[in-house]
Write an enzyme that holds these catalytic residues in place. Sequence first.
Site, PDB file in Angstrom:
ATOM      1  N   THR A  40     -31.995 -22.348 -24.504  1.00  0.00           N
ATOM      2  CA  THR A  40     -31.677 -21.010 -23.947  1.00  0.00           C
ATOM      3  C   THR A  40     -33.358 -20.945 -22.957  1.00  0.00           C
ATOM      4  O   THR A  40     -33.434 -21.446 -22.050  1.00  0.00           O
ATOM      5  CB  THR A  40     -31.809 -19.957 -24.676  1.00  0.00           C
ATOM      6  OG1 THR A  40     -32.678 -20.116 -25.914  1.00  0.00           O
ATOM      7  CG2 THR A  40     -30.346 -19.766 -25.272  1.00  0.00           C
ATOM      8  N   LYS A  57     -32.575 -25.682 -31.519  1.00  0.00           N
ATOM      9  CA  LYS A  57     -32.965 -24.950 -30.453  1.00  0.00           C
ATOM     10  C   LYS A  57     -33.751 -23.608 -30.615  1.00  0.00           C
ATOM     11  O   LYS A  57     -33.485 -23.242 -31.746  1.00  0.00           O
ATOM     12  CB  LYS A  57     -31.836 -24.564 -29.445  1.00  0.00           C
ATOM     13  CG  LYS A  57     -30.812 -23.628 -29.833  1.00  0.00           C
ATOM     14  CD  LYS A  57     -31.046 -22.142 -30.040  1.00  0.00           C
ATOM     15  CE  LYS A  57     -31.789 -21.712 -28.524  1.00  0.00           C
ATOM     16  NZ  LYS A  57     -31.652 -19.866 -28.851  1.00  0.00           N
ATOM     17  N   THR A  83     -34.903 -17.178 -34.621  1.00  0.00           N
ATOM     18  CA  THR A  83     -34.162 -17.132 -33.521  1.00  0.00           C
ATOM     19  C   THR A  83     -33.608 -18.701 -33.065  1.00  0.00           C
ATOM     20  O   THR A  83     -34.540 -19.088 -32.379  1.00  0.00           O
ATOM     21  CB  THR A  83     -34.423 -16.763 -32.295  1.00  0.00           C
ATOM     22  OG1 THR A  83     -34.424 -15.180 -32.562  1.00  0.00           O
ATOM     23  CG2 THR A  83     -33.821 -16.797 -31.023  1.00  0.00           C
ATOM     24  N   GLU A 121     -42.101 -20.095 -26.542  1.00  0.00           N
ATOM     25  CA  GLU A 121     -42.237 -19.409 -25.445  1.00  0.00           C
ATOM     26  C   GLU A 121     -43.859 -19.126 -25.018  1.00  0.00           C
ATOM     27  O   GLU A 121     -44.513 -18.352 -25.529  1.00  0.00           O
ATOM     28  CB  GLU A 121     -41.713 -18.022 -25.330  1.00  0.00           C
ATOM     29  CG  GLU A 121     -40.067 -18.470 -25.333  1.00  0.00           C
ATOM     30  CD  GLU A 121     -39.274 -16.995 -25.569  1.00  0.00           C
ATOM     31  OE1 GLU A 121     -38.095 -16.989 -25.307  1.00  0.00           O
ATOM     32  OE2 GLU A 121     -40.072 -15.927 -25.939  1.00  0.00           O
ATOM     33  N   ASN A 142     -40.516 -13.000 -21.507  1.00  0.00           N
ATOM     34  CA  ASN A 142     -39.612 -12.104 -22.345  1.00  0.00           C
ATOM     35  C   ASN A 142     -39.484 -10.653 -21.303  1.00  0.00           C
ATOM     36  O   ASN A 142     -38.510  -9.983 -21.410  1.00  0.00           O
ATOM     37  CB  ASN A 142     -40.128 -11.617 -23.483  1.00  0.00           C
ATOM     38  CG  ASN A 142     -39.988 -12.847 -24.470  1.00  0.00           C
ATOM     39  OD1 ASN A 142     -38.770 -12.845 -25.030  1.00  0.00           O
ATOM     40  ND2 ASN A 142     -40.875 -13.557 -24.669  1.00  0.00           N
TER      41      ASN A 142
END
Length: 405
Positions: free
Chosen positions: A153, A179, A190, A276, A400
């Site tokens: 993602t 992932k 997540t 991230e 985000n």
Amino acid sequence: MAVGSGVIPELHPVAGIRVGTTSAGVKTPGRPDLVLMELGEQATVAGVFTLNQFCAAPVRICKANLQSDKPRYLVINTGNANAGTGKEGHEDALTCCQAVADHAGVKLEEVLPFSTGVIGEKLPVERITSAVPAAFDALSDNGWLDAASGIMTTDTRPKAYSTQFEYQGQTITFSGISKGAGMIKPNMATMLAYVATDAAVDAELLQQMLKRSADKSFNRVTIDGDTSTNDSCMLIATGASGLNVTETDAELFAVFNNALDDIMLQLAQAIVRDGEGATKFITVSVEQAGSSEEALLAAYAVSHSPLVKTALFASDPNWGRILAAVGYAGIESLDVDALQIYLGDVCIVEDGGRAASYTEEAGQAVMNEEEITIRIVLNRGDVSETVWTTDLSKEYVSINADYRS
């Protein structure tokens, strides 16, 4: 951004499983976003899942189907989480499973669904079901790397690992993919992860092995302290090698579990390295704790502190932020005069304050590194726990803030 090279080693085929990847255009036209895994009839499957009470429809179905039948297919889509979608989302997931079951000629309950992506949006069922035949056409013994890209993602790079060990002249293989990059916190994170081996393992024992190994790997990583709705970690034992792993063969049991821990940790740490906006890979190690619970309280207090994480991003040796996080971790009757805190090999805290030997230059040298270890010695017992995390960068906020645009 990502930490480390991200080089993926040779991915070995696992006899008894084929993997296929295609594009369904779930969110982005042309992007690989639908993965299919086909398991042999003798395969056993174990899974651990998110503890979020708003767990997604595919998670609920997957857990139910694991109990009711022997899985033959796993179908995974990215771009849409199918979470927070109520009864309609449940029916949509079943429709996708039925499309796979019809094409393969198996029962609906023999298909396990997985989804990841935006929460609260309707699953584009027709796009997924229309792409199912192409996923079947793509099935291959060597499909692991394409699948690692297909389940991404916000990841910046695919995550995959493979390992083998020899036992009495026979080679046993593990291969797996994962992932995850944000909304990462244990219970689980997540993330999606799929590991397969060609050994034979009873389903009940396989579940025990997976839970133990996940608790040492995927449940010891955190990026931002958020627990998602879709997290799933699956372990598949195809049995194609004919080598049966049982607790009665202590030597094989130990070697098998060591190999399992290796691949699970590699895949879990790969998620942290690709967190991230991450620019640093942080190991938080708590030693000489009185219990695992208090060790993890300290480790997560430091790992989740925005002030600690932003200091790490800035390479600022602001050691007081680490001290403060340990202090508010919630460890009962903590003797702050008895503990030590280290940045790498540099002691920064002892006797309740700044270590006499500490210099700003030494602390700065550690903070300038891409990979940093924060070591907390509580001197309360003999328990140790380790958590892996990242810094908190401006890029994390940007990713985000713009996620749905």
